[in-house]
Design an enzyme around this catalytic site. Structure first.
Site, PDB file in Angstrom:
ATOM      1  N   TYR A 253     -42.517  28.005  29.018  1.00 40.25           N
ATOM      2  CA  TYR A 253     -43.442  28.400  27.958  1.00 40.25           C
ATOM      3  C   TYR A 253     -44.511  27.320  27.792  1.00 40.25           C
ATOM      4  O   TYR A 253     -44.217  26.128  27.898  1.00 40.25           O
ATOM      5  CB  TYR A 253     -42.711  28.563  26.618  1.00 40.25           C
ATOM      6  CG  TYR A 253     -41.616  29.600  26.612  1.00 40.25           C
ATOM      7  CD1 TYR A 253     -41.834  30.868  26.078  1.00 40.25           C
ATOM      8  CD2 TYR A 253     -40.352  29.315  27.119  1.00 40.25           C
ATOM      9  CE1 TYR A 253     -40.825  31.818  26.051  1.00 40.25           C
ATOM     10  CE2 TYR A 253     -39.341  30.253  27.100  1.00 40.25           C
ATOM     11  CZ  TYR A 253     -39.584  31.499  26.569  1.00 40.25           C
ATOM     12  OH  TYR A 253     -38.576  32.433  26.545  1.00 40.25           O
ATOM     13  N   HIS A 261     -45.264  33.686  24.643  1.00 36.72           N
ATOM     14  CA  HIS A 261     -44.438  34.300  25.676  1.00 36.72           C
ATOM     15  C   HIS A 261     -44.348  33.342  26.860  1.00 36.72           C
ATOM     16  O   HIS A 261     -45.200  32.475  27.055  1.00 36.72           O
ATOM     17  CB  HIS A 261     -45.035  35.637  26.127  1.00 36.72           C
ATOM     18  CG  HIS A 261     -44.926  36.717  25.100  1.00 36.72           C
ATOM     19  ND1 HIS A 261     -43.731  37.322  24.774  1.00 36.72           N
ATOM     20  CD2 HIS A 261     -45.867  37.320  24.320  1.00 36.72           C
ATOM     21  CE1 HIS A 261     -43.930  38.242  23.844  1.00 36.72           C
ATOM     22  NE2 HIS A 261     -45.219  38.257  23.547  1.00 36.72           N
ATOM     23  N   LYS A 292     -45.156  37.894  34.417  1.00 34.05           N
ATOM     24  CA  LYS A 292     -44.932  36.467  34.550  1.00 34.05           C
ATOM     25  C   LYS A 292     -45.154  36.059  36.000  1.00 34.05           C
ATOM     26  O   LYS A 292     -45.093  36.887  36.906  1.00 34.05           O
ATOM     27  CB  LYS A 292     -43.522  36.083  34.101  1.00 34.05           C
ATOM     28  CG  LYS A 292     -43.277  36.289  32.603  1.00 34.05           C
ATOM     29  CD  LYS A 292     -41.844  36.052  32.252  1.00 34.05           C
ATOM     30  CE  LYS A 292     -41.614  36.196  30.754  1.00 34.05           C
ATOM     31  NZ  LYS A 292     -42.081  37.463  30.182  1.00 34.05           N
TER      32      LYS A 292
END
EC number: 4.6.1.16
Length: 316
Positions: A253, A261, A292
């Site tokens: 993070y 997020h 991601k």
């Protein structure tokens, strides 16, 4: 110094203030694993204790922020004593609450006492005025006769008049000290919930450099690999958490996970280990599907860590 209890390889933090300090000052979030007292049959929101990753616990111990201790094994023979002690503390808490409630009610009564006296005086004065107005409407002769019958020759009030005065006062409530305060029912009392656990008296410091039953991670290649990468990312200012459900070692993070997020799914690979192509493709597609970036992390012999980011791009 903060204390972290370690038992069977699990590092636990029991104090709410310690958990806050770890998150705000040291950038270590951990994971809550305890059931909430008012919601024990759900797992969407959990409470104390806080479970730390082995890498988190070792990092905190290395920088001198915490002390690792081996939690003493519970003795079944002492359960009865612990239960009796808890009940005594609970009874003492109930008595203290009743005492505080009685003091609060007495303080409130004293605050209202002056208003009560003023109200009684105003009511009595109004009754006297109403009685005088009724007598003034009668004939003068009748008034003199009535007045003469109510007073004796020496000017003293008669027995009937003396008896009427106290009956007027007794018709209104009289302020005075309370004869006693009824204790509050148990259903109205608060039950104190502990937010911390006292340090065990027999706890002994734990050496994370030596492998033991409580700390089996020392010397393991997988742990050393993960720790070197965890510390490097932590020193760069990132927050990290476990990423088992995303197929990685850590979620990375840019700040506090309560505000951001995760941007990366970190996978730890040794520099000499080959990466299967199938695992590489599946991890890249999984990272892209959850928005991601896959981060391949490999420590080098000189102590530096090489990072390679990977995103899956579909055919156009």
């Amino acid at each position: 110094m903060l204390v972290v209890e370690v038992a069977n390889g699990r590092s636990l933090v029991w104090g709410a203030e310690a958990v806050q300090a770890l998150r705000e000052r040291l950038g270590v979030g951990g994971r809550t694993v305890g059931a909430l007292p008012r919601g024990p049959r759900q797992n969407s929101r959990l409470g104390l204790p806080l479970l730390l990753l082995p890498e988190e616990a070792r990092l905190l111990a290395e920088i001198g922020a915490v002390t690792l201790v081996s939690a003493p094994r519970p003795d079944p023979r002492n359960h009865g004593l612990a239960l009796a002690s808890f009940k005594r503390q609970q009874e003492q808490s109930f008595q203290d609450q009743n005492t505080l409630a009685a003091e609060a009610r007495e303080t409130r009564r004293q605050e209202l006492l002056e208003k009560i006296v003023e109200g009684q005086a105003a009511k009595k004065q109004k009754l006297e005025q109403d009685s005088g107005a009724d007598e003034g409407g009668q004939e003068a002769g009748g008034s003199e006769a009535t007045q003469g019958s109510e007073t004796s020759d020496d000017g003293q009030p008669s027995a009937e008049q003396e008896g009427a005065a106290p009956s007027l006062d007794s018709s209104s409530p009289q302020p005075g000290p309370s004869n006693g305060v009824t204790p509050l029912p148990r259903s109205a009392l608060l039950i104190q919930l502990a937010t911390a656990r006292p340090r065990p008296v027999k706890a002994k410091p734990l050496d994370w450099r030596v492998q033991s039953k409580d700390w089996p991670h020392a010397g393991r290649p997988a742990h050393e690999l993960r720790y070197s990468i965890y510390r490097d990312l932590w020193e760069r200012g990132f927050f990290l958490s476990a990423a088992g459900k995303f197929g990685g070692d850590f979620l990375v993070y840019p700040g506090d996970p309560l505000r951001f997020h995760a941007h990366y799914i970190a996978q730890c690979w040794s520099a000499e280990d080959p990466i299967p192509l199938q695992d590489l493709v599946s991890a890249g597609r999984l990272g892209t599907s959850v928005r991601k970036t896959l981060l391949l992390c490999s420590p080098q012999p000189d102590g530096k860590v090489v990072y390679t980011s990977l995103q899956w791009a579909s055919l156009q």
